[in-house]
Design a protein around this motif. Structure first.
Motif, PDB file in Angstrom:
ATOM      1  N   SER A 192       0.842  -1.193   0.000  1.00 33.89           N
ATOM      2  CA  SER A 192       0.000   0.000   0.000  1.00 33.89           C
ATOM      3  C   SER A 192       0.879   1.246   0.000  1.00 33.89           C
ATOM      4  CB  SER A 192      -0.888   0.015   1.241  1.00 33.89           C
ATOM      5  OG  SER A 192      -0.094   0.287   2.402  1.00 33.89           O
ATOM      6  N   PRO A 193       0.353   2.390  -0.438  1.00 34.47           N
ATOM      7  CA  PRO A 193       1.153   3.615  -0.391  1.00 34.47           C
ATOM      8  C   PRO A 193       1.699   3.928   1.002  1.00 34.47           C
ATOM      9  CG  PRO A 193      -0.715   3.948  -1.829  1.00 34.47           C
ATOM     10  CD  PRO A 193      -0.903   2.587  -1.198  1.00 34.47           C
ATOM     11  N   ASP A 251      -1.202  -3.819   3.137  1.00 31.81           N
ATOM     12  CA  ASP A 251      -1.042  -2.634   3.988  1.00 31.81           C
ATOM     13  C   ASP A 251      -0.470  -3.103   5.328  1.00 31.81           C
ATOM     14  OD1 ASP A 251      -1.244   0.059   4.745  1.00 31.81           O
ATOM     15  OD2 ASP A 251      -3.227  -0.263   5.624  1.00 31.81           O
ATOM     16  N   THR A 252       0.784  -3.501   5.290  1.00 34.36           N
ATOM     17  CA  THR A 252       1.409  -4.154   6.442  1.00 34.36           C
ATOM     18  C   THR A 252       1.451  -3.255   7.666  1.00 34.36           C
ATOM     19  OG1 THR A 252       2.787  -5.365   4.864  1.00 34.36           O
ATOM     20  CG2 THR A 252       3.454  -5.424   7.185  1.00 34.36           C
ATOM     21  N   TRP A 253       1.637  -1.941   7.457  1.00 31.22           N
ATOM     22  CA  TRP A 253       1.833  -1.053   8.590  1.00 31.22           C
ATOM     23  C   TRP A 253       0.673  -0.086   8.816  1.00 31.22           C
ATOM     24  CZ3 TRP A 253       4.882  -3.353  11.497  1.00 31.22           C
ATOM     25  CH2 TRP A 253       6.016  -4.016  11.014  1.00 31.22           C
ATOM     26  N   MET A 303      -7.542   6.134   2.380  1.00 28.64           N
ATOM     27  CA  MET A 303      -7.912   7.036   1.272  1.00 28.64           C
ATOM     28  C   MET A 303      -7.118   6.708   0.011  1.00 28.64           C
ATOM     29  SD  MET A 303      -8.032  11.206   1.199  1.00 28.64           S
ATOM     30  CE  MET A 303      -6.260  11.502   1.131  1.00 28.64           C
ATOM     31  N   TYR A 304      -5.853   6.366   0.182  1.00 30.36           N
ATOM     32  CA  TYR A 304      -5.017   6.078  -0.986  1.00 30.36           C
ATOM     33  C   TYR A 304      -5.249   4.677  -1.519  1.00 30.36           C
ATOM     34  CZ  TYR A 304      -3.017  10.579  -0.092  1.00 30.36           C
ATOM     35  OH  TYR A 304      -2.880  11.933   0.073  1.00 30.36           O
ATOM     36  N   MET A 305      -5.641   3.762  -0.663  1.00 29.79           N
ATOM     37  CA  MET A 305      -6.017   2.442  -1.172  1.00 29.79           C
ATOM     38  C   MET A 305      -7.313   2.527  -1.963  1.00 29.79           C
ATOM     39  SD  MET A 305      -4.710  -0.324   1.666  1.00 29.79           S
ATOM     40  CE  MET A 305      -5.549   0.349   3.106  1.00 29.79           C
ATOM     41  N   PHE A 356      -5.670  -5.970   2.411  1.00 28.98           N
ATOM     42  CA  PHE A 356      -5.235  -6.540   3.686  1.00 28.98           C
ATOM     43  C   PHE A 356      -4.478  -5.500   4.503  1.00 28.98           C
ATOM     44  CE2 PHE A 356      -1.754  -8.874   6.025  1.00 28.98           C
ATOM     45  CZ  PHE A 356      -2.557  -9.393   7.026  1.00 28.98           C
ATOM     46  N   THR A 357      -5.080  -5.067   5.616  1.00 29.40           N
ATOM     47  CA  THR A 357      -4.395  -4.207   6.575  1.00 29.40           C
ATOM     48  C   THR A 357      -4.125  -5.022   7.828  1.00 29.40           C
ATOM     49  OG1 THR A 357      -5.380  -2.139   5.791  1.00 29.40           O
ATOM     50  CG2 THR A 357      -4.565  -2.168   8.048  1.00 29.40           C
TER      51      THR A 357
END
Length: 365
Positions: free
Chosen positions: A147-148, A208-210, A225-227, A248-249
């Motif tokens: 993810s960004p 989105d690991t973090w 928002m960026y996802m 996935f977060t």
């Protein structure tokens, strides 16, 4: 261009279509716990050489499929390919994880970054195509990106972090600079994932690991928002076939409703969220992927089967469940143990799927 898909169970479940049993794959299923992977990595010379050579990437992607009855393969690559393509100089030090030769700490640093494109990462696109052909229709191939927000944490910190002090400092002191960085990353991820889809990926996952290190409001503004921007820009159907997207977060179970509202086909869950409760919260809006504790694989067969049944029964009857670990498989797991888990999922999962299902054309409905 590619052979006909023989096992579509994974794609069906992501699209909430009937399946004969619960499909299963494992995050980081091609990795250091496998002796054959370690041998391939030694031959390649280092991790990045393994990623950047299509033949090696294909070899290690297929290794777990030779051992286990998995329902999907995932591209062997790294989430930090995009920052590397932006010129930050990715490298790995033994025992210390990924590092960058350049960091991004100022607005001038952000302004100097190019937007990475699929063409800048043609070695990844080449690997996707080579792997898809080598699979010969056995199972679908998953593409992926970080993810960004997750990519930005490494770029600003210069590598892994425990306190995220540089990026969180930027977030609070210079939010406009961080937003500019995240927007560039979102545009890069869109092109990167669309390139993987055109090259042969049949589903994609955003890691989105973090995201879970953020507070609720900051998660909404600087990660989710960026996802959503990425989800809005992705190819969702290609060559007449739907392309499911998994979001996935890690440690994001408290935000499932907001995550589902961004429009993915499925949400990944880590092991801290009960999958039955998650299903009750999101209803039929999305499929769910997960979510057994990876440490269960240190146990014996009886314990593994018991824990598999717990997750299956918590989700309950019906489609929309892809069984997975709650995060990546650990490097010290006995390679015999994942087979206990995978076989148990297929055997025990059958009783939760009593519907009849149609042929592959259902994926185009």
């Amino acid at each position: 261009m590619f052979p006909e898909l023989k096992n579509d169970r994974f794609l069906r479940a992501l699209l909430k279509q009937p399946v004969d049993t619960t499909p299963v794959w494992m995050m980081r299923q091609a990795g250091r716990y496998l002796p054959e992977y370690r041998a391939s990595r030694a031959t390649a010379g280092d991790f990045l050489s393994l990623c950047k050579n299509a033949d090696f990437a294909c070899e290690v992607t297929l290794q777990p499929l030779e051992r286990y009855d998995l329902d999907a393969a995932i591209l062997f690559s790294d989430i930090l390919t995009i920052p590397d393509a932006m010129g930050l100089g990715l490298y790995f030090e033994t025992g210390e994880g990924p590092k960058f030769r350049k960091t991004v700490r100022t607005e001038a640093d952000v302004d100097a970054l190019p937007i990475a494109t699929a063409n800048d990462l043609d070695y990844v696109m080449n690997a996707v195509t080579v792997i898809r052909k080598a699979l010969n229709g056995r199972v679908p191939l998953i593409g992926f990106s970080g993810s960004p927000w997750t990519l930005a944490t490494y770029m600003v910190e210069g590598g892994s972090s425990k306190d995220f002090r540089h990026i969180k400092g930027m977030m609070y002191k210079s939010p406009q600079v961080l937003h500019k960085l995240l927007d560039k990353l979102a545009l890069s991820v869109i092109d990167y994932l669309n390139g993987q889809i055109k090259a042969g990926a049949q589903a994609v996952q955003i890691f989105d690991t973090w995201g879970g290190v953020l507070s609720g409001p900051m998660y909404q503004r600087f990660s989710l928002m960026y996802m959503k921007q990425i989800l809005d820009g992705l190819i969702r159907e290609y060559e007449g076939r739907k392309i499911p997207v998994i979001l996935f977060t890690k440690n994001g179970g408290q935000w499932l409703e907001n995550m589902a509202a961004t429009g993915p086909d499925a949400l990944g869950l880590d092991w801290t969220t009960d999958i039955g409760e998650a299903r009750a919260r999101v209803g039929d809006r999305v499929a769910l992927q997960g979510n057994i504790d990876p440490c269960v694989l240190y146990a014996g067969e009886d314990v593994i089967r018991h824990e598999v049944e717990n997750v299956l029964s918590s989700f309950g009857h019906g489609t929309g469940h892809v069984f997975n670990l709650g995060h990546g498989i650990h490097q010290f797991v006995d390679p015999a143990h994942p087979k206990y888990l995978i076989d148990a999922v297929h055997e025990l999962g059958m009783k939760y799927h009593e519907e009849k299902y149609d042929d592959l054309d259902a994926l185009n409905d």
